[in-house]
Design an enzyme around this catalytic site. Structure first.
Site, PDB file in Angstrom:
ATOM      1  CG  ASN A 122      -5.006   7.806  -4.808  1.00 16.34           C
ATOM      2  OD1 ASN A 122      -4.106   6.914  -4.851  1.00 16.34           O
ATOM      3  ND2 ASN A 122      -5.148   8.583  -3.933  1.00 16.34           N
ATOM      4  CG  HIS A 147      -1.000   6.613  -2.081  1.00 11.71           C
ATOM      5  ND1 HIS A 147      -2.110   6.614  -2.790  1.00 11.71           N
ATOM      6  CD2 HIS A 147      -1.316   6.229  -0.958  1.00 11.71           C
ATOM      7  CE1 HIS A 147      -3.063   6.131  -1.825  1.00 11.71           C
ATOM      8  NE2 HIS A 147      -2.586   5.824  -0.839  1.00 11.71           N
ATOM      9  CG  ASP A 150      -2.338   4.982   3.074  1.00  9.41           C
ATOM     10  OD1 ASP A 150      -2.161   5.027   2.061  1.00  9.41           O
ATOM     11  OD2 ASP A 150      -3.161   5.480   3.744  1.00  9.41           O
ATOM     12  CG  HIS A 178       0.503  15.209   0.853  1.00  5.89           C
ATOM     13  ND1 HIS A 178      -0.123  15.326  -0.236  1.00  5.89           N
ATOM     14  CD2 HIS A 178       0.088  14.334   1.482  1.00  5.89           C
ATOM     15  CE1 HIS A 178      -1.175  14.731  -0.195  1.00  5.89           C
ATOM     16  NE2 HIS A 178      -1.295  13.907   1.043  1.00  5.89           N
ATOM     17  CG  HIS A 229      -1.983   0.911   1.250  1.00  6.39           C
ATOM     18  ND1 HIS A 229      -3.208   0.800   1.914  1.00  6.39           N
ATOM     19  CD2 HIS A 229      -2.044   2.060   0.525  1.00  6.39           C
ATOM     20  CE1 HIS A 229      -3.914   1.891   1.860  1.00  6.39           C
ATOM     21  NE2 HIS A 229      -3.303   2.556   0.764  1.00  6.39           N
TER      22      HIS A 229
END
Length: 447
Positions: free
Chosen positions: A95, A63, A310, A314, A61
């Site tokens: 995403n 991103h 996860d 950012h 998991h």
């Protein structure tokens, strides 16, 4: 090229023992027990004295933000962070921009990774209200499964129509990983919070808005749908004590309903908002100490089957504000293994159980071929970790493009010394081999 890893303490398949591993090219060819050196010619000897030797971590998991969001991170930078953290394989989420909800977008991600990923890789296909007709065209040997956002403020990937949910669970034919939060409950909580605290409530209210109730109701529905359609369900980032009531204890990797917890939700609680603020703002929210303690118990007793990150970078400028303005997500990949080893030292779980959660079980649940274990014939994805040497996280050691971590300033007593990916030393004592490219993962979805 043949390598010998000797002198270390091997942790594999529920056992811890002194032994050696022989690697020939990309593969393990022997795992031997005892202190005697195997009588085979080798080209390189890796001295693992004082180290624990584990299978490479499989993070189910992450991103990595590419394509479309590369000011935050990209496949190059985040796979460097993976290598530095002992993570040799990852499954990336859909995403991105564009979203990985078409066959073309999926192929483009594989093409990018084939040029840029320094460890092994695969990608979830994203479900929408309208794309289930594509499931039959997916190559299940290339991907871990389908990712479904059942209550999400991440982009516009929310699937909220019951007929669409039934269709997805009935036709996916692959493991379905689900982000479970009830949007209607969250929206109601947010409206109430704004009346009490203003247009951008401070981050300590985040777990009140993205509440335990929102998580429970969505997870309850996902489990109901999975049982109704006999689908394989993997609930992502479980965060509450109450949700654990919905997840059966793992008795076999063939069971149809499993759950993941993240390092962040196992390590932090709502008390940490005062110290770290929006740096630990994520969806679902970090919740109470009681919830965190229940999750820790569940990783030890088998109700939670996988620990992942996860990992969601950012820029710090995007983390400014409160519950509305600050972006949700944090980078944890580089420090996931050493953080979990800290929990081993605290007595939360054993190191053998850690290896099950972070290496063996992701491979078993998703059918990853030839990885996740230290076995002859398996790929030589191996990490050496050393206990007992204190070091402190600083910005200078962070590989992630975003350049920060909620663990900055934290002192660890475990350190990743060396990471082998497909037999190649991709990380060693502070240096990532940025010329090395990992392999696409292969899957056998036998369930």
């Amino acid at each position: 090229m043949r390598k010998l890893i000797e002198g270390g303490t091997i942790v594999n398949e529920g056992r811890t023992f002194d032994g050696s591993i022989v690697v020939d090219g990309k593969d393990i060819i022997a795992v031997t027990e005892g202190k005697n050196r195997p009588e085979v010619p080798v080209d390189e000897t890796i001295d693992a004295s004082g180290c624990f030797v584990l299978p490479g971590v499989i993070d189910d998991h992450v991103h990595f933000r590419e394509p479309g969001l590369t000011e935050k991170a990209d496949i190059d930078s985040e796979s460097r962070a993976a290598a530095a953290g002992g993570v040799t394989s990852y499954f990336d989420m859909p995403n991105t921009v564009p979203q990985t909800t078409t066959l073309e977008a999926l192929d483009e991600k594989f093409s990018l990774a084939a040029r840029k990923s320094h460890v092994n890789y695969s990608f979830f296909f994203g479900a929408t209200n309208d794309n289930s007709h594509l499931f039959s065209q997916l190559d299940g040997t290339r991907i871990p499964g389908v990712k479904l956002f059942m209550g999400s403020s991440t982009g516009d990937m929310l699937v909220d129509r019951r007929e669409a949910l039934d269709r997805i669970f009935a036709t996916a034919g692959l493991p379905i990983m689900v982000h479970c939060e009830d949007t209607a409950i969250i929206n109601r909580n947010m409206a109430h919070a704004k009346t009490l605290y203003g247009d951008d409530p401070v981050v300590s209210h985040h777990p009140e808005i993205r509440s335990a109730e929102a998580c429970y109701e969505s997870t309850r529905l996902a489990v109901e749908l999975a049982r109704s359609h006999n689908a394989q369900l993997h609930v992502a980032h479980l965060t509450t004590e109450r949700e654990l009531q919905l997840i059966p204890a793992q008795t076999s990797h063939l069971q149809r309903i499993t759950a993941e917890a993240t390092v962040s939700h196992l390590y932090f609680s709502d008390r940490d908002y005062a110290r770290l603020g929006t740096r630990i703002k994520c969806n679902p929210a970090v919740k109470t100490e009681r919830d965190r303690d229940a999750l820790q118990q569940a990783v030890a007793d088998g109700r939670i089957s996988v620990v992942a990150t996860d990992h969601a970078p950012h820029l710090l400028s995007q983390k400014e504000g409160g519950c509305v303005r600050a972006a949700s997500g944090m980078p944890m990949l580089q420090f996931s293994l050493v953080t979990m080893l800290e929990l081993v030292d605290r007595g939360v779980l054993t190191i053998e159980r850690l290896v099950e959660l972070m290496c063996h079980n992701p491979a078993l649940i998703f059918g990853v071929e030839g990885r996740g274990f230290l076995r002859p014939g398996y790929r030589a994805d191996i990490v050496l970790v050393r206990p007992g040497r204190a070091w402190t996280v600083t910005s200078s050691c962070i590989e992630s493009r975003c350049g920060w971590s909620p663990m900055e300033g934290h002192t660890y007593l475990w350190q990743v010394q060396q990471t082998l990916c497909n037999g190649h030393t991709v990380y060693s004592r502070g240096h990532v081999d940025a010329d090395y490219i990992g392999e696409p993962l292969r899957f056998n979805h036998a369930q």
